[in-house]
Design an enzyme around this catalytic site. Structure first.
Site, PDB file in Angstrom:
ATOM      1  N   GLU A 160       6.614   1.504   0.429  1.00 56.31           N
ATOM      2  CA  GLU A 160       7.029  -0.080   0.536  1.00 56.31           C
ATOM      3  C   GLU A 160       8.466  -0.227   0.005  1.00 56.31           C
ATOM      4  OE1 GLU A 160       8.012  -4.168  -0.029  1.00 56.31           O
ATOM      5  OE2 GLU A 160       7.225  -2.813  -1.613  1.00 56.31           O
ATOM      6  N   GLU A 161       8.327   0.239  -1.369  1.00 58.07           N
ATOM      7  CA  GLU A 161       9.604  -0.073  -2.382  1.00 58.07           C
ATOM      8  C   GLU A 161      10.696   0.597  -1.696  1.00 58.07           C
ATOM      9  OE1 GLU A 161       9.425  -2.351  -4.283  1.00 58.07           O
ATOM     10  OE2 GLU A 161       7.324  -2.429  -5.162  1.00 58.07           O
ATOM     11  N   ASP A 168       2.693  -5.241  -8.906  1.00 56.02           N
ATOM     12  CA  ASP A 168       3.335  -4.892  -7.630  1.00 56.02           C
ATOM     13  C   ASP A 168       2.980  -3.097  -7.434  1.00 56.02           C
ATOM     14  OD1 ASP A 168       4.820  -4.594  -5.601  1.00 56.02           O
ATOM     15  OD2 ASP A 168       6.959  -4.553  -6.533  1.00 56.02           O
ATOM     16  N   HIS A 181       9.241  -4.787 -10.954  1.00 51.21           N
ATOM     17  CA  HIS A 181       9.882  -3.427 -11.153  1.00 51.21           C
ATOM     18  C   HIS A 181      10.245  -3.252 -12.289  1.00 51.21           C
ATOM     19  CE1 HIS A 181      11.481  -3.997  -6.494  1.00 51.21           C
ATOM     20  NE2 HIS A 181      10.084  -4.238  -6.720  1.00 51.21           N
ATOM     21  N   ASP A 188       1.625  -9.119  -1.378  1.00 52.43           N
ATOM     22  CA  ASP A 188       2.626  -8.532  -2.040  1.00 52.43           C
ATOM     23  C   ASP A 188       3.390  -9.261  -2.730  1.00 52.43           C
ATOM     24  OD1 ASP A 188       4.008  -6.383  -3.108  1.00 52.43           O
ATOM     25  OD2 ASP A 188       5.498  -6.229  -1.242  1.00 52.43           O
ATOM     26  N   HIS A 219       0.641  -2.543  -0.241  1.00 51.85           N
ATOM     27  CA  HIS A 219       1.272  -1.377  -0.514  1.00 51.85           C
ATOM     28  C   HIS A 219       0.953  -0.396  -1.741  1.00 51.85           C
ATOM     29  CE1 HIS A 219       4.400  -1.896  -3.459  1.00 51.85           C
ATOM     30  NE2 HIS A 219       4.436  -3.347  -3.196  1.00 51.85           N
TER      31      HIS A 219
END
Lengths: 466, 466
Positions: B329-330, B295, B429, B357, B283
């Site tokens: 995506e998130e 990420d 994150h 991912d 992503h």
């Protein structure tokens, strides 16, 4: 710990048993008492509990802040609760510094936000901030070598990375830029100074720590970038395009406003020679960004717990054990200066001094700075420490750590304990200096070492003076 | 990676050589080509270089932001530079969300600042913030069990700590509170929701990630505390005194403002069956707080490098290899939803799909979700992967990771690779998701696995469908 850093010891280790055939300085009773104190302290979580209390109930405590006042009150109460015979405070003053915020970002060639922290006591940039080109130096020497005027209107950036090492010796090589970088950059015409944090971690948390200005040289804002941000900025420089930057620092250095802190001093009184003082130091203040668990809550907790373990014995040792929680260490050993000044006449009665301000790791070495005749006694004590993994280094050139260095400079003998310092600079002077970084097992070992040392020094009649 | 998490595989491993006596599915030439590609990719830093470029020249790229636009342009240019035959974008829209800042502090019993981060797409608190008592729940189930109205005017706090595990399975047990906590707390009357970050680290950096509101339930601000701050707060609760808190979140969730992102798609065209597509996903968007290195910059770099290695062969493989860099995506697999919608008619020509991912760690397992007849071919391919430390798990129940899960849900066969996920949730994150966390050796292994898989899937004539 601030800028005074242990000189690196000669690493020659000796197997002690070969040298000391029998106990001459520690009698049977003392030996037994030391072993009993080792068992007590190595099985006790007292120092961890004290540290948990400090970091939960007080947290960060920069000199002169409201939290510092709470830390002073907490310390007095805790020492009393722990069975100290006498607890008092001695005022220490400083000027006001307010951290404020930092806004830092690359504007070109590739816009990116940057995590940075103001160095301790940096001035601000003004509300408009500074927009300027950045000039990159790989180390502080390269900045020093820049021609005068070559940085006019520019921001200087030193990207040198601190090395990780058991002894923590990488700090000494890296910290010069933090202390002097702003003044050197300003002398060349720079409008701000940025550096890679003095730290070994890869977290996006800048490492603060005191920076110094020089009379007659423009005071410019000084910040430290986190290691990942410094990497990113260096990578931008690799593109060989001008790097345009925005920096805003809202720190306020208010030298006209006086703030108050205090040395907090507690002791258990000697039963035979109450006037003779075994001095145990740690510092009360911390930077404002973590909870000061490691720097130096850990030292405070160790000294308080060690003394408390001894206070619980049926009888006080012969000499007085005095714990000094120094004010304002981070901003220039202020409490230590005040202590030496106030107690000048009595320093001759300080029989030995030891501090803990290099937290986070097992102690592997003990060394002394004592008279030649006292060395044999110290060596004999070291045999009792050996099962805890502590070697004796007989180089006998030790000075006190941090605050205690000012005390031992006045002729007071020193004991010094070196820990595994390889992880210390991951959290040193950052927001990550929190309780979870402390390994309870290591803290028990640290506390046991200091408990045994304090008892040995207070119960012996050895004259440690040179 | 967002909330769709790998089902944990059955861990039964088989020694493959016992089952496959001779090559039936991979001819001599294919075997040689796979070995050659392994050598090329395991000795190449191409994926690391792509990732360094992304994290230096773009950085964080939340959907619809200026940085996301730069990321789209960067992706198109990079794929073209890397020798893709065809590169294009497909627009994906979302509403606007602006993170803003969080101010969080304990007011009583012991005043302390708290590091917290807004959960993704949280609403704000209003400029005055919220002052309220905190109610502590040890886990999400305890919050769910609270009586309706019992949290009126209070802030709910869930302190459950995610467990570290090779497979990353601790995430699944922890993430429910992040996604649903705010709505459950609001249903009980809470005015704000706080939780311990879904993360395994001990850094003072909160872990963000999407949170969801429910129609008809009050939308309350939702934040995640860093692990050390959650510890400190729990320690305050141990004192059995009411915990009074101040929370201000300036996030803005602006559902009336549309922002634009895009899926970026690039392919090398099959030489024999150009209409047959091997789909490789990662992503494009990241959260706004790190540089999105892990990420999912790592996934982007792997897919682009793998395809580029194959593009450099003298001849294109038989089938088309398509790299899809998914938007948004998130915030809910937005790009994947759009892709499945736009390409609905053509999904039958997607012969297999694989995503990356779950960055940061060596791949140790390969599994498939293919037709029974294709399994033997996959097993034969797995023998070629084995020297890279990758075992074949023949359970054959794999679905795609993250975005690709929506593609494989439509009947497209899946390949799935599992890495050592034990460190992933240290940075997931957070602002610490930066390039320095990526081990170049591991990335080479990851890239080699995907390069070989892509070539195998594109060069074989196996029908992977069930």
């Amino acid at each position: 710990m601030s800028i005074r850093f242990p000189q690196i010891a000669l690493m020659a280790m000796f197997t002690l048993s070969a040298f000391v055939a029998r106990a001459e300085y520690l009698n049977e009773e003392q030996q037994q008492q030391l072993h009993a104190l080792k068992e007590t302290s190595i099985n006790s979580d007292l120092s961890y509990e004290i540290l948990e209390s400090l970091t939960t109930e007080v947290g960060a405590r920069m000199i002169g802040t409201e939290a510092d006042k709470r830390a002073i009150a907490w310390s007095v109460e805790k020492m009393n609760d722990l069975g100290f015979d006498k607890v008092w405070t001695e005022e220490v003053t400083h000027y006001q510094w307010i951290r404020g915020d930092v806004e830092a970002k690359v504007l070109a060639p590739f816009p990116q936000p940057v995590v940075a922290i103001a160095l301790g006591e940096s001035v601000g940039t003004g509300d408009d901030g500074i927009q300027a080109e950045v000039v990159h130096f790989e180390n502080f020497d390269a900045l020093k070598a820049a021609e005068s005027g070559s940085l006019d209107g520019k921001i200087a950036f030193v990207s040198y990375r601190m090395e990780r090492h058991l002894t923590g010796k990488g700090y000494g090589k890296a910290v010069g830029a933090r202390v002097l970088g702003a003044q050197v950059a300003a002398e060349k015409g720079a409008v701000a100074f940025m550096m890679r944090s003095v730290g070994t971690d890869d977290n996006r948390a800048g490492h603060t720590g005191i920076t110094r200005y020089k009379d007659g040289v423009e005071r410019i804002a000084a910040v430290a970038l986190s290691n990942p941000d410094a990497d990113m900025l260096v990578n931008q420089f690799k593109r060989n395009k001008p790097v345009e930057f925005f920096l805003k620092v809202t720190a306020v250095r208010n030298e006209k406003v006086t703030v108050k802190g205090a040395n907090v001093i507690g002791e258990i009184t000697g039963s035979v020679y109450p006037e003779q003082i075994v001095a145990l130091g740690a510092h009360l203040d911390s930077w404002d960004v973590g909870t000061g668990a490691v720097d130096d809550g850990l030292g405070m907790a160790m000294m308080m717990a060690a003394t408390s373990h001894i206070a619980k014995l049926p009888q006080r040792p012969k000499r007085t054990i005095r714990v000094i929680l120094f004010a304002g260490e981070e901003v220039g050993l202020l409490g230590a200066k005040e202590y030496v000044n106030v107690h000048k006449e009595n320093l001759k009665n300080h029989v030995i001094g030891a501090e803990w301000d290099f937290g986070l790791g097992r102690i592997y070495e003990f060394k002394t700075g004592v008279g030649a005749e006292a060395l044999a006694g110290a060596r004999e004590f070291a045999q009792v420490l050996a099962p805890l993994g502590v070697s004796f280094n007989p180089v006998n050139n030790a000075q006190g750590q941090s605050d205690m260095s000012l005390v031992t400079k006045e002729g007071v003998p020193a004991a010094r304990f070196a820990p595994d310092g390889s992880k210390y600079f991951d959290v040193h002077h950052t927001m990550n200096d929190t309780l979870d970084k402390v390994n309870p097992d290591d803290l028990r070992q640290n506390t046991a070492v200091y408990t045994m040392f304090a008892y040995f020094a207070a119960q012996t009649e050895i004259d440690f003076r040179k």
